[in-house]
Design an enzyme around this catalytic site. Structure first.
Site, PDB file in Angstrom:
ATOM      1  N   HIS A  54       0.866  -0.568   0.036  1.00 57.74           N
ATOM      2  CA  HIS A  54       0.163   0.470  -0.237  1.00 57.74           C
ATOM      3  C   HIS A  54       0.627   1.164   0.188  1.00 57.74           C
ATOM      4  O   HIS A  54       0.954   2.352   1.153  1.00 57.74           O
ATOM      5  CB  HIS A  54      -1.097   0.135   1.289  1.00 57.74           C
ATOM      6  CG  HIS A  54      -0.500  -0.329   2.526  1.00 57.74           C
ATOM      7  ND1 HIS A  54       0.001   0.237   2.851  1.00 57.74           N
ATOM      8  CD2 HIS A  54      -1.328  -1.404   3.244  1.00 57.74           C
ATOM      9  CE1 HIS A  54       0.280  -0.124   4.275  1.00 57.74           C
ATOM     10  NE2 HIS A  54      -0.578  -1.238   3.918  1.00 57.74           N
ATOM     11  N   HIS A 108      -5.094 -10.468  13.405  1.00 52.64           N
ATOM     12  CA  HIS A 108      -5.076  -9.113  12.447  1.00 52.64           C
ATOM     13  C   HIS A 108      -6.003  -9.628  11.685  1.00 52.64           C
ATOM     14  O   HIS A 108      -5.827 -10.670  10.833  1.00 52.64           O
ATOM     15  CB  HIS A 108      -4.419  -8.782  12.190  1.00 52.64           C
ATOM     16  CG  HIS A 108      -3.761  -7.482  11.555  1.00 52.64           C
ATOM     17  ND1 HIS A 108      -4.788  -6.461  11.613  1.00 52.64           N
ATOM     18  CD2 HIS A 108      -2.494  -6.417  10.975  1.00 52.64           C
ATOM     19  CE1 HIS A 108      -4.238  -5.659  10.956  1.00 52.64           C
ATOM     20  NE2 HIS A 108      -2.789  -5.371  10.948  1.00 52.64           N
ATOM     21  N   GLU A 110      -6.029  -7.330   8.675  1.00 55.52           N
ATOM     22  CA  GLU A 110      -5.601  -7.170   7.623  1.00 55.52           C
ATOM     23  C   GLU A 110      -5.221  -8.093   7.103  1.00 55.52           C
ATOM     24  O   GLU A 110      -4.595  -9.526   7.063  1.00 55.52           O
ATOM     25  CB  GLU A 110      -4.839  -5.761   7.617  1.00 55.52           C
ATOM     26  CG  GLU A 110      -3.957  -5.339   6.740  1.00 55.52           C
ATOM     27  CD  GLU A 110      -3.244  -3.978   6.474  1.00 55.52           C
ATOM     28  OE1 GLU A 110      -2.467  -3.670   7.414  1.00 55.52           O
ATOM     29  OE2 GLU A 110      -3.082  -3.408   5.746  1.00 55.52           O
ATOM     30  N   ASP A 112      -3.511  -9.590   4.413  1.00 57.38           N
ATOM     31  CA  ASP A 112      -1.923  -9.952   4.314  1.00 57.38           C
ATOM     32  C   ASP A 112      -1.814 -10.647   5.811  1.00 57.38           C
ATOM     33  O   ASP A 112      -1.213 -11.850   5.667  1.00 57.38           O
ATOM     34  CB  ASP A 112      -0.485  -8.860   4.646  1.00 57.38           C
ATOM     35  CG  ASP A 112      -0.616  -7.787   5.435  1.00 57.38           C
ATOM     36  OD1 ASP A 112      -1.278  -7.645   6.372  1.00 57.38           O
ATOM     37  OD2 ASP A 112       0.092  -7.687   5.895  1.00 57.38           O
ATOM     38  N   HIS A 174      -1.389  -2.141  14.454  1.00 55.77           N
ATOM     39  CA  HIS A 174      -1.181  -1.214  13.567  1.00 55.77           C
ATOM     40  C   HIS A 174      -2.959  -0.756  12.875  1.00 55.77           C
ATOM     41  O   HIS A 174      -3.333   0.093  12.112  1.00 55.77           O
ATOM     42  CB  HIS A 174      -0.748  -1.254  12.380  1.00 55.77           C
ATOM     43  CG  HIS A 174      -1.246  -1.615  10.993  1.00 55.77           C
ATOM     44  ND1 HIS A 174      -1.204  -2.008  10.037  1.00 55.77           N
ATOM     45  CD2 HIS A 174      -1.202   0.081  10.251  1.00 55.77           C
ATOM     46  CE1 HIS A 174      -0.875  -1.310   9.066  1.00 55.77           C
ATOM     47  NE2 HIS A 174      -1.134  -0.113   9.037  1.00 55.77           N
ATOM     48  N   ASP A 193       2.237  -7.454  13.439  1.00 62.57           N
ATOM     49  CA  ASP A 193       2.822  -6.676  12.801  1.00 62.57           C
ATOM     50  C   ASP A 193       4.076  -6.172  13.690  1.00 62.57           C
ATOM     51  O   ASP A 193       4.695  -5.590  12.973  1.00 62.57           O
ATOM     52  CB  ASP A 193       1.526  -5.389  12.787  1.00 62.57           C
ATOM     53  CG  ASP A 193       1.002  -5.238  10.961  1.00 62.57           C
ATOM     54  OD1 ASP A 193       1.701  -6.462  10.317  1.00 62.57           O
ATOM     55  OD2 ASP A 193      -0.212  -4.958  10.954  1.00 62.57           O
ATOM     56  N   TYR A 221      10.055  -0.669   8.269  1.00 63.03           N
ATOM     57  CA  TYR A 221       8.762  -0.846   8.869  1.00 63.03           C
ATOM     58  C   TYR A 221       8.347   0.184   9.952  1.00 63.03           C
ATOM     59  O   TYR A 221       6.833   0.372   9.455  1.00 63.03           O
ATOM     60  CB  TYR A 221       8.794  -2.175   9.025  1.00 63.03           C
ATOM     61  CG  TYR A 221       7.493  -2.656   9.174  1.00 63.03           C
ATOM     62  CD1 TYR A 221       7.080  -3.933   8.088  1.00 63.03           C
ATOM     63  CD2 TYR A 221       6.329  -2.820  10.451  1.00 63.03           C
ATOM     64  CE1 TYR A 221       5.449  -4.535   8.123  1.00 63.03           C
ATOM     65  CE2 TYR A 221       5.545  -3.196  11.045  1.00 63.03           C
ATOM     66  CZ  TYR A 221       5.165  -4.750   9.834  1.00 63.03           C
ATOM     67  OH  TYR A 221       3.577  -4.844  10.067  1.00 63.03           O
ATOM     68  N   HIS A 252       5.439 -10.493   9.442  1.00 61.31           N
ATOM     69  CA  HIS A 252       6.157 -10.811   8.576  1.00 61.31           C
ATOM     70  C   HIS A 252       7.500 -10.757   8.692  1.00 61.31           C
ATOM     71  O   HIS A 252       8.107 -10.341   9.641  1.00 61.31           O
ATOM     72  CB  HIS A 252       6.500  -8.737   7.886  1.00 61.31           C
ATOM     73  CG  HIS A 252       5.122  -8.448   7.552  1.00 61.31           C
ATOM     74  ND1 HIS A 252       4.419  -9.082   6.345  1.00 61.31           N
ATOM     75  CD2 HIS A 252       3.609  -7.632   8.038  1.00 61.31           C
ATOM     76  CE1 HIS A 252       3.279  -8.936   6.427  1.00 61.31           C
ATOM     77  NE2 HIS A 252       2.786  -7.919   7.453  1.00 61.31           N
TER      78      HIS A 252
HETATM   79 FE1  FEO Z   1      -1.396  -3.823   9.296  1.00 64.07          FE
HETATM   80 FE2  FEO Z   1       1.112  -6.800   7.713  1.00 64.07          FE
HETATM   81  O1  FEO Z   1      -0.908  -6.537   8.451  1.00 64.07           O
END
Ligand code: FEO
Length: 420
Positions: A54, A108, A110, A112, A174, A193, A221, A252
């Site tokens: 993004h 989370h 999101e 991903d 996040h 995250d 990050y 990640h």
């Molecule tokens: Fe807030 Fe890796 O997603």
């Protein structure tokens, strides 16, 4: 091999969303789970080609880390982006039959991390799915009604046999739904995250990959994803300080098992907004006049003994500029005037900075102009709106000569000295 593909194809018609699943196999060798502890495996996916997250330039790609925990009840922690679902399933299948999973923890919403959840609910239909209260709401808003979805509260524990998973809600690190999961019996923090980095690699652990690169990518990050939520990070760090942590397993990049002190201390510095006597000079230029002013500004900082970093918006991505900005006390932004406005590149950068909300900086707007000269005032207004303590703007007509540039350097050097 790729026994999972036909199954995923069959499931496409019944998934809970209209997400299009990528189903073409691209590898012909078996993808294995990586053991973290005797009963705990990394079963995530590596996104080697990711270059844009993004708007954030991810030069090294990324991973989406899912974790499999074997106990009386088998647990999966998080999933992966939808188009890498087959890779995750293949890695799970190297250890157990994915249909035997009885618990799924969704740290989370999101996509991903939740993008393969709809497929998992089909493969393991009886699995209980745990998320924070906001997570439960967010998952439902993303995917519709999800069977067996349970909300867990801060501090709540779920027993799977020998293990007691404990949840710590970390809203806004996040999204509003974030939580982290702690496994006390193994002293592992599944941090989602937090503490992550966008790195695609064959290595999984911080003692297998160059530490300076991991820390650099963790800093990038933080600067591009986590920075606006520094107050919430402080609370999360305070909660984490009460836990004994042997491994931090983020969602990640690389898993921390050797340098936990380094990353926790870096998060402490970044969340405390620790800055240095360093100037970041960001600019775009049309005929090099604004670039010359940028150079004169750099000279002033150097004269005072401060490092000055010059970053042209023609050659640097805004996400890389943020990585430099995170510890710079002085933020100087320059634009010439084009059609009564600042250049679009500068406008884009300032929009990005304002959203990421760095605090307690000194700002300086500068630029050259021909007749209207509106750009410098526009830059100044946005830096003010960021809450920066502004220095006197610098605005020069057409091409600044040597004398004008010398004057800029001398005047600014005095102002810097006065503001020390
Ligand atoms: Fe807030 Fe890796 O997603």
């Amino acid at each position: 091999m790729y026994g999972g593909i036909s199954r995923v194809v069959a499931l496409r018609r019944s998934v809970l969303t209209d997400v299009i699943y990528h189903i073409e196999p691209i590898r012909n060798i078996s993808m294995k789970a990586i053991k973290i502890r005797d009963n705990i495996y990394w079963v995530g996916a590596i996104d080697w080609d990711l270059r844009n997250f993004h708007g954030y330039l991810t030069q090294r790609g990324s991973t989406y880390n899912a974790y499999l925990v074997l106990d009386k009840k088998i647990t999966l922690i998080d999933t992966v982006k939808h188009y890498l679902c087959d890779e995750m399933l293949e890695r799970i299948r190297s250890v157990i039959d994915p249909s035997s999973i009885e618990c799924i923890i969704s740290n989370h919403v999101e996509m991903d991390h939740s993008g393969s959840l709809p497929v998992m609910t089909q493969i393991a239909p009886k699995a209980l799915i745990y998320a924070s209260p906001n997570g439960m709401k967010g998952l439902t808003e993303h995917y519709g009604i999800i069977p067996n979805l349970k909300a867990v509260q801060n501090g709540e524990t779920v027993n799977t046999g020998s293990y007691n998973f404990t949840f710590v809600l970390t809203p806004m690190v996040h999204w509003p739904d974030n939580m982290v999961t702690y496994l006390p019996e193994e002293q592992i923090l599944f941090s989602n995250d937090a503490f992550g980095q966008h790195i695609a690699s064959a290595e999984r652990f911080d003692d297998e990959y160059p530490l300076d690169i991991i820390l650099f990518e963790a800093r990038k990050y933080y600067a591009n994803i986590v920075l606006p939520y520094s107050e919430q990070v402080k609370k999360a760090l305070a909660a984490a300080s009460a836990l004994k942590i042997d491994i931090i397993a983020p969602s990640h990049g690389i898993i921390w098992r050797k340098n936990i002190g380094s990353i926790v201390s870096s998060y402490g510095d970044w969340s405390a907004n620790k800055t240095e006597d360093k100037a970041l000079i960001v600019y775009d230029t049309m005929w090099n006049s604004t670039k010359k002013i940028a150079g004169a500004i750099a000279d002033a900082f150097e004269e005072r003994g401060y490092p000055a970093v010059m970053m042209s918006l023609q050659t640097n991505h805004i996400s890389d500029i943020m990585t430099e900005l995170i510890d710079a006390r002085y933020i100087c932004v320059g634009s010439p005037t084009l059609n009564n406005n600042m250049l679009p590149t500068v406008s884009s950068f300032l929009t990005y900075v304002k959203g990421l909300a760095p605090k307690k900086r000194r700002g300086l707007a500068f630029g050259s102009y021909g007749w209207g000269g509106q750009s410098v005032g526009q830059v100044e207004e946005i830096l003010k709106a960021c809450g920066f303590d502004m220095m006197e703007s610098i605005k020069l007509k057409y091409i600044p000569d040597g004398t004008a540039l010398k004057n800029i350097t001398e005047k600014l050097a005095d102002e810097i000295a006065g503001g020390q």
